[in-house]
Design a protein around this motif. Structure first.
Motif, PDB file in Angstrom:
ATOM      1  N   PHE A  77      -7.050 -23.471 -43.053  1.00 56.21           N
ATOM      2  CA  PHE A  77      -6.672 -22.428 -42.126  1.00 56.21           C
ATOM      3  C   PHE A  77      -7.452 -22.118 -41.021  1.00 56.21           C
ATOM      4  CE2 PHE A  77      -6.713 -20.970 -46.571  1.00 56.21           C
ATOM      5  CZ  PHE A  77      -5.681 -19.874 -45.917  1.00 56.21           C
ATOM      6  N   ASP A  78      -8.253 -23.565 -40.703  1.00 55.49           N
ATOM      7  CA  ASP A  78      -8.840 -23.101 -39.419  1.00 55.49           C
ATOM      8  C   ASP A  78      -7.731 -23.832 -38.274  1.00 55.49           C
ATOM      9  OD1 ASP A  78     -11.267 -22.442 -40.064  1.00 55.49           O
ATOM     10  OD2 ASP A  78     -11.902 -24.184 -40.271  1.00 55.49           O
ATOM     11  N   VAL A  79      -7.402 -24.880 -39.107  1.00 56.30           N
ATOM     12  CA  VAL A  79      -6.124 -25.863 -37.924  1.00 56.30           C
ATOM     13  C   VAL A  79      -4.812 -23.892 -37.648  1.00 56.30           C
ATOM     14  CG1 VAL A  79      -4.478 -27.211 -38.154  1.00 56.30           C
ATOM     15  CG2 VAL A  79      -6.585 -27.825 -38.568  1.00 56.30           C
ATOM     16  N   MET A  80      -5.167 -23.511 -38.775  1.00 53.78           N
ATOM     17  CA  MET A  80      -3.189 -22.388 -38.612  1.00 53.78           C
ATOM     18  C   MET A  80      -4.549 -21.755 -37.136  1.00 53.78           C
ATOM     19  SD  MET A  80      -0.796 -22.449 -40.149  1.00 53.78           S
ATOM     20  CE  MET A  80       0.132 -21.484 -40.175  1.00 53.78           C
ATOM     21  N   ARG A  81      -5.374 -21.439 -37.417  1.00 52.52           N
ATOM     22  CA  ARG A  81      -5.724 -20.982 -36.496  1.00 52.52           C
ATOM     23  C   ARG A  81      -5.240 -21.318 -35.031  1.00 52.52           C
ATOM     24  NH1 ARG A  81      -9.823 -18.380 -40.151  1.00 52.52           N
ATOM     25  NH2 ARG A  81     -11.039 -20.379 -39.520  1.00 52.52           N
ATOM     26  N   GLU A  82      -5.436 -22.763 -35.667  1.00 51.34           N
ATOM     27  CA  GLU A  82      -5.473 -22.619 -33.681  1.00 51.34           C
ATOM     28  C   GLU A  82      -3.595 -23.017 -33.396  1.00 51.34           C
ATOM     29  OE1 GLU A  82      -6.882 -24.435 -30.813  1.00 51.34           O
ATOM     30  OE2 GLU A  82      -8.791 -23.517 -32.217  1.00 51.34           O
ATOM     31  N   ILE A  83      -2.817 -23.663 -34.565  1.00 54.04           N
ATOM     32  CA  ILE A  83      -1.385 -22.942 -34.284  1.00 54.04           C
ATOM     33  C   ILE A  83      -0.727 -21.890 -34.053  1.00 54.04           C
ATOM     34  CG2 ILE A  83       0.609 -23.436 -35.697  1.00 54.04           C
ATOM     35  CD1 ILE A  83      -0.887 -25.890 -36.944  1.00 54.04           C
ATOM     36  N   ASN A  84      -2.020 -20.952 -34.112  1.00 51.51           N
ATOM     37  CA  ASN A  84      -1.076 -19.308 -34.007  1.00 51.51           C
ATOM     38  C   ASN A  84      -1.284 -19.022 -32.749  1.00 51.51           C
ATOM     39  OD1 ASN A  84       0.338 -19.393 -36.582  1.00 51.51           O
ATOM     40  ND2 ASN A  84      -1.703 -18.159 -37.823  1.00 51.51           N
ATOM     41  N   SER A  85      -2.359 -19.315 -31.959  1.00 50.87           N
ATOM     42  CA  SER A  85      -2.791 -19.685 -30.463  1.00 50.87           C
ATOM     43  C   SER A  85      -1.972 -20.287 -29.615  1.00 50.87           C
ATOM     44  CB  SER A  85      -3.884 -19.652 -30.859  1.00 50.87           C
ATOM     45  OG  SER A  85      -4.179 -21.300 -30.458  1.00 50.87           O
ATOM     46  N   LEU A  86      -0.761 -21.195 -29.955  1.00 47.74           N
ATOM     47  CA  LEU A  86       0.165 -21.907 -29.876  1.00 47.74           C
ATOM     48  C   LEU A  86       1.540 -20.497 -29.034  1.00 47.74           C
ATOM     49  CD1 LEU A  86       0.201 -25.615 -31.011  1.00 47.74           C
ATOM     50  CD2 LEU A  86      -1.104 -24.192 -28.846  1.00 47.74           C
ATOM     51  N   CYS A  87       2.249 -21.520 -27.971  1.00 53.03           N
ATOM     52  CA  CYS A  87       3.791 -20.111 -27.694  1.00 53.03           C
ATOM     53  C   CYS A  87       3.803 -21.409 -26.904  1.00 53.03           C
ATOM     54  CB  CYS A  87       3.118 -19.319 -26.623  1.00 53.03           C
ATOM     55  SG  CYS A  87       4.860 -18.399 -26.368  1.00 53.03           S
ATOM     56  N   ILE A  88       5.357 -22.449 -27.068  1.00 51.29           N
ATOM     57  CA  ILE A  88       6.011 -23.275 -26.952  1.00 51.29           C
ATOM     58  C   ILE A  88       6.126 -22.396 -25.375  1.00 51.29           C
ATOM     59  CG2 ILE A  88       7.491 -24.966 -26.843  1.00 51.29           C
ATOM     60  CD1 ILE A  88       4.772 -25.366 -28.233  1.00 51.29           C
ATOM     61  N   THR A  89       6.614 -22.528 -24.424  1.00 53.48           N
ATOM     62  CA  THR A  89       7.273 -22.403 -23.100  1.00 53.48           C
ATOM     63  C   THR A  89       8.266 -23.094 -22.985  1.00 53.48           C
ATOM     64  OG1 THR A  89       5.463 -23.305 -21.928  1.00 53.48           O
ATOM     65  CG2 THR A  89       5.308 -21.227 -22.533  1.00 53.48           C
ATOM     66  N   HIS A  90       8.356 -24.636 -22.986  1.00 57.15           N
ATOM     67  CA  HIS A  90       9.553 -25.162 -23.000  1.00 57.15           C
ATOM     68  C   HIS A  90      10.181 -25.771 -23.620  1.00 57.15           C
ATOM     69  CE1 HIS A  90       6.324 -27.916 -23.493  1.00 57.15           C
ATOM     70  NE2 HIS A  90       7.113 -29.064 -23.523  1.00 57.15           N
ATOM     71  N   PRO A  91      11.511 -26.336 -23.240  1.00 61.77           N
ATOM     72  CA  PRO A  91      12.396 -26.988 -24.955  1.00 61.77           C
ATOM     73  C   PRO A  91      11.865 -27.926 -24.936  1.00 61.77           C
ATOM     74  CG  PRO A  91      13.979 -26.276 -23.202  1.00 61.77           C
ATOM     75  CD  PRO A  91      12.335 -25.762 -22.753  1.00 61.77           C
ATOM     76  N   THR A  92      11.199 -28.337 -26.400  1.00 60.78           N
ATOM     77  CA  THR A  92      10.832 -29.392 -26.796  1.00 60.78           C
ATOM     78  C   THR A  92      12.222 -30.444 -28.061  1.00 60.78           C
ATOM     79  OG1 THR A  92      10.510 -28.536 -29.453  1.00 60.78           O
ATOM     80  CG2 THR A  92       8.814 -28.678 -26.694  1.00 60.78           C
ATOM     81  N   GLY A  93      11.574 -31.893 -28.250  1.00 56.42           N
ATOM     82  CA  GLY A  93      12.072 -32.548 -29.066  1.00 56.42           C
ATOM     83  C   GLY A  93      11.432 -33.109 -30.148  1.00 56.42           C
ATOM     84  N   ARG A  94      12.003 -33.156 -31.358  1.00 51.10           N
ATOM     85  CA  ARG A  94      11.624 -33.881 -32.585  1.00 51.10           C
ATOM     86  C   ARG A  94      10.660 -34.885 -32.235  1.00 51.10           C
ATOM     87  NH1 ARG A  94      15.603 -35.384 -37.160  1.00 51.10           N
ATOM     88  NH2 ARG A  94      15.972 -32.870 -36.504  1.00 51.10           N
ATOM     89  N   GLY A  95       9.679 -35.055 -32.652  1.00 47.73           N
ATOM     90  CA  GLY A  95       8.481 -35.746 -32.578  1.00 47.73           C
ATOM     91  C   GLY A  95       7.423 -35.353 -31.632  1.00 47.73           C
ATOM     92  N   GLU A  96       7.720 -34.623 -30.861  1.00 44.95           N
ATOM     93  CA  GLU A  96       6.729 -34.380 -29.733  1.00 44.95           C
ATOM     94  C   GLU A  96       5.659 -33.930 -29.883  1.00 44.95           C
ATOM     95  OE1 GLU A  96       6.859 -31.156 -25.657  1.00 44.95           O
ATOM     96  OE2 GLU A  96       9.202 -31.830 -26.775  1.00 44.95           O
ATOM     97  N   VAL A  97       4.549 -34.406 -29.026  1.00 38.32           N
ATOM     98  CA  VAL A  97       2.877 -33.046 -30.151  1.00 38.32           C
ATOM     99  C   VAL A  97       2.750 -32.898 -28.982  1.00 38.32           C
ATOM    100  CG1 VAL A  97       0.372 -34.088 -29.801  1.00 38.32           C
ATOM    101  CG2 VAL A  97       2.457 -35.992 -30.741  1.00 38.32           C
ATOM    102  N   ILE A  98       2.316 -31.412 -29.349  1.00 37.75           N
ATOM    103  CA  ILE A  98       2.037 -30.201 -28.583  1.00 37.75           C
ATOM    104  C   ILE A  98       0.675 -29.479 -28.957  1.00 37.75           C
ATOM    105  CG2 ILE A  98       4.905 -29.307 -29.016  1.00 37.75           C
ATOM    106  CD1 ILE A  98       3.578 -27.405 -31.346  1.00 37.75           C
ATOM    107  N   LEU A  99      -0.131 -30.179 -29.980  1.00 40.55           N
ATOM    108  CA  LEU A  99      -1.658 -30.208 -29.876  1.00 40.55           C
ATOM    109  C   LEU A  99      -2.106 -31.483 -30.574  1.00 40.55           C
ATOM    110  CD1 LEU A  99      -3.907 -28.744 -29.201  1.00 40.55           C
ATOM    111  CD2 LEU A  99      -3.693 -27.515 -31.533  1.00 40.55           C
TER     112      LEU A  99
END
Length: 127
Positions: A77-99
């Motif tokens: 649940f702690d990790v989900m709070r961090e993930i829920n605060s993210l917003c992708i603003t550029h096209p990404t590809g499989r395997g790209e680290v976003i955090l």
């Protein structure tokens, strides 16, 4: 006594675990991996987290992600709070680290899907 279904292999053995911390007895396992799974579940259960992250693009409102390694179950649940605060603003590809190294757990959040080609072209023209 605790009963678990082993998820290490497709066999799905029903495991019975008895004992106390540090001294568990596992029965019902067909292989050694079942015993290791049961002991790990009783001492420090770990999970790979798969979810989605929102994007800034209406045509692709979310993109799928997962942790790069297992994390403690108690921290999901702690990790989900961090993930829920993210917003992708550029096209990404499989395997790209976003955090990287989310909450110091040694696990990265990585994209598990390719950006749709049609959307990638549209995004380039808009910029």
């Amino acid at each position: 006594m605790c009963e678990l279904t082993c998820i290490v292999c497709p066999r799905g053995c029903t495991l019975q675990i008895t004992g106390e911390a540090g001294n568990y007895t596992v029965t019902g396992n067909a292989c050694k991996r079942g015993e290791q799974f049961a002991t790990a579940e009783m001492t420090c259960p770990m999970r790979t987290l798969c979810t989605t992250v929102k994007t800034a693009f209406p045509a692709v409102p979310v993109i799928s992600v997962r942790t790069s390694r297992e994390i403690p179950k108690e921290r999901i649940f702690d990790v989900m709070r961090e993930i829920n605060s993210l917003c992708i603003t550029h096209p990404t590809g499989r395997g790209e680290v976003i955090l990287q190294n989310v909450l110091g757990l040694g696990a990265d959040i990585i994209v598990t899907a390719d950006w749709p080609e049609e959307q990638d072209k549209e995004d380039r023209y808009e910029q």
